[in-house]
Design a protein around this motif. Structure first.
Motif, mmCIF file in Angstrom:
data_model
loop_
_atom_site.group_PDB
_atom_site.id
_atom_site.type_symbol
_atom_site.label_atom_id
_atom_site.label_comp_id
_atom_site.label_asym_id
_atom_site.label_seq_id
_atom_site.Cartn_x
_atom_site.Cartn_y
_atom_site.Cartn_z
ATOM 1 N N ASN A 184 -57.997 6.876 -7.416
ATOM 2 C CA ASN A 184 -57.673 6.342 -8.723
ATOM 3 C C ASN A 184 -56.313 6.844 -9.228
ATOM 4 O OD1 ASN A 184 -58.342 4.694 -10.941
ATOM 5 N ND2 ASN A 184 -58.999 6.483 -12.129
ATOM 6 N N GLN A 206 -58.029 12.048 -8.647
ATOM 7 C CA GLN A 206 -59.166 11.571 -9.417
ATOM 8 C C GLN A 206 -59.849 10.460 -8.613
ATOM 9 O OE1 GLN A 206 -58.513 10.843 -13.647
ATOM 10 N NE2 GLN A 206 -56.560 11.950 -13.514
ATOM 11 N N HIS A 208 -62.700 7.687 -7.859
ATOM 12 C CA HIS A 208 -63.633 6.771 -8.507
ATOM 13 C C HIS A 208 -64.274 5.923 -7.408
ATOM 14 C CE1 HIS A 208 -62.454 7.072 -12.937
ATOM 15 N NE2 HIS A 208 -61.764 7.999 -12.306
ATOM 16 N N PHE A 218 -67.807 6.066 -11.719
ATOM 17 C CA PHE A 218 -67.415 7.431 -11.401
ATOM 18 C C PHE A 218 -68.169 7.890 -10.168
ATOM 19 C CE2 PHE A 218 -66.406 7.244 -15.938
ATOM 20 C CZ PHE A 218 -65.124 7.779 -15.925
ATOM 21 N N ILE A 219 -67.532 8.687 -9.354
ATOM 22 C CA ILE A 219 -68.178 9.220 -8.161
ATOM 23 C C ILE A 219 -69.077 10.390 -8.549
ATOM 24 C CG2 ILE A 219 -66.360 10.887 -7.612
ATOM 25 C CD1 ILE A 219 -66.789 10.167 -4.641
ATOM 26 N N SER A 220 -70.116 10.637 -7.772
ATOM 27 C CA SER A 220 -71.000 11.769 -8.003
ATOM 28 C C SER A 220 -71.439 12.350 -6.667
ATOM 29 C CB SER A 220 -72.229 11.340 -8.814
ATOM 30 O OG SER A 220 -72.967 10.356 -8.099
ATOM 31 N N THR A 254 -66.649 18.238 -13.500
ATOM 32 C CA THR A 254 -66.729 16.838 -13.078
ATOM 33 C C THR A 254 -66.679 16.756 -11.560
ATOM 34 O OG1 THR A 254 -65.619 14.677 -13.137
ATOM 35 C CG2 THR A 254 -64.229 16.616 -13.347
ATOM 36 N N ASP A 255 -67.341 15.749 -11.007
ATOM 37 C CA ASP A 255 -67.293 15.503 -9.560
ATOM 38 C C ASP A 255 -66.079 14.679 -9.160
ATOM 39 O OD1 ASP A 255 -69.654 16.888 -9.160
ATOM 40 O OD2 ASP A 255 -70.918 15.090 -9.216
ATOM 41 N N SER A 256 -65.357 14.145 -10.115
ATOM 42 C CA SER A 256 -64.309 13.175 -9.793
ATOM 43 C C SER A 256 -62.967 13.809 -9.426
ATOM 44 C CB SER A 256 -64.102 12.221 -10.969
ATOM 45 O OG SER A 256 -63.618 12.930 -12.091
#
Length: 342
Positions: A184, A206, A208, A218-220, A254-256
């Motif tokens: 992203n 970042q 995604h 959003f990625i997890s 955050t995982d992103s």
């Protein structure tokens, strides 16, 4: 009275002089023996018993400027200076070490810089080794069917880091056949509203998702995507803002956001559950030059890692091995991290 029986004895001055010289020699020898015995009784001082290198704060005796030793992945160092250094206690730097001159600005460059709100990046876009993350040239042939790029004509990222990201995503695709990963944002100006604190370093990504239906998410760390979080350290990446490290990073987890630091640092942080701030504090507090070295083996290679404080008055002479591969990275605050492959 007759003097015929009395004979006057003559003084033999040559014997007197010889005896006097002999006495002087005896006194000198006696004094020398006493002095030698006194020195033998004095305790012998050595360089740091805990560490193979003597402490900094040395006085240079001889200096010879040479070409840089070979450096893994490049180094901000402008020149290497061979020195014979004498420390305050009279000990000297090992002969197989030299001093690499780092200019003051070098503290802001390298894969281990920690960029945050309190310590922003001091480098401009032109100072960073950035490349366009686009679907063209070699990237179109090799990666266009593996992951997506949000703005192909604009997204920039560190050249070295991008090469390892591509290797990681290629392995991820082979393992999962998933093509939803979207690059992203990479480099962003510090004042960009979409920027992470570290986006200005050019080392932050970042991530995604772009599903086959065209939706963006959003990625997890779940499902197929868990492969990335379990394996990114092998390619030099870390999770930049772990959810359990909010206090240390100052950023909501955050995982992103993933971040390139390079191996072996990524592997050590992964194995010891350290965020970047914790790792740099560990090196500074426990593995500073003159007090200890972090010895670490990863992927059948032995690494020696240590911290060197930056000079408060300008350039810094950083001790490095005269032979062998090493990197020098600033931490963006107050020192340098030396990584040696032994």
């Amino acid at each position: 009275m007759s003097n015929s029986g009395y004979r006057r004895r003559k003084v033999r001055w040559d014997r007197v002089i010889a005896a006097f010289v002999f006495l002087i020699i005896l006194i000198f020898l006696f004094g020398w023996m006493v002095s030698s015995c006194g020195k033998d009784d004095e305790p012998q001082t050595q360089a740091d018993d805990k560490h193979p290198l003597a402490p900094l704060g040395s006085t240079t005796v001889t200096t010879t400027t040479t070409e840089d030793a070979y450096v893994i992945g490049g180094s901000p160092s402008s020149q290497t200076t061979e020195t014979t250094a004498v420390t305050e206690d009279g000990s000297s730097m090992p002969s197989d070490y030299v001093e690499s001159l780092q200019i003051a600005a070098d503290v802001y460059a390298g894969n281990l810089v920690c960029v945050d709100k309190e310590n922003p990046s001091h480098l401009s876009k032109d100072d960073l080794d950035l490349v366009l993350v686009a679907r063209n040239g070699e990237y179109e042939a090799n990666y266009s069917n593996i992951y997506n790029v949000s703005y192909p004509a604009y997204v920039l990222y560190n050249t070295e880091a991008l090469s390892y990201f591509n290797k990681m995503i290629s392995a991820y695709h082979t393992a999962t056949n998933n093509t939803e990963i979207m690059f992203n944002y990479g480099y962003l100006d510090q004042d960009d509203s979409k920027s992470n604190p570290e986006s200005a370093s050019g080392l932050d990504i970042q991530l995604h998702l772009k599903s086959n239906s065209g939706s963006y998410n959003f990625i997890s760390n779940t499902g197929d995507y868990a492969w990335i979080y379990e394996n990114m350290y092998k390619y030099g990446f870390i999770l930049r803002y772990p959810k359990e490290k909010n206090e240390q990073t100052g950023v909501k987890g955050t995982d992103s956001a993933i971040r390139y630091v390079g191996t072996p640092h990524s592997a050590y942080m992964y194995e010891n559950n350290l965020c970047l701030e914790e790792y740099l504090d560990l090196l500074k507090n426990q593995y500073a030059y003159g007090t200890g070295m972090l010895e670490y083996t990863y992927n059948e290679q032995n690494f020696t890692i240590y911290y060197v404080a930056a000079s408060n008055t300008g350039d810094t002479s950083v001790p490095v091995p005269s032979n062998g591969n090493y990197t020098i990275s600033g931490n963006n605050v107050d020192g340098y991290i030396v990584t040696v492959i032994s």
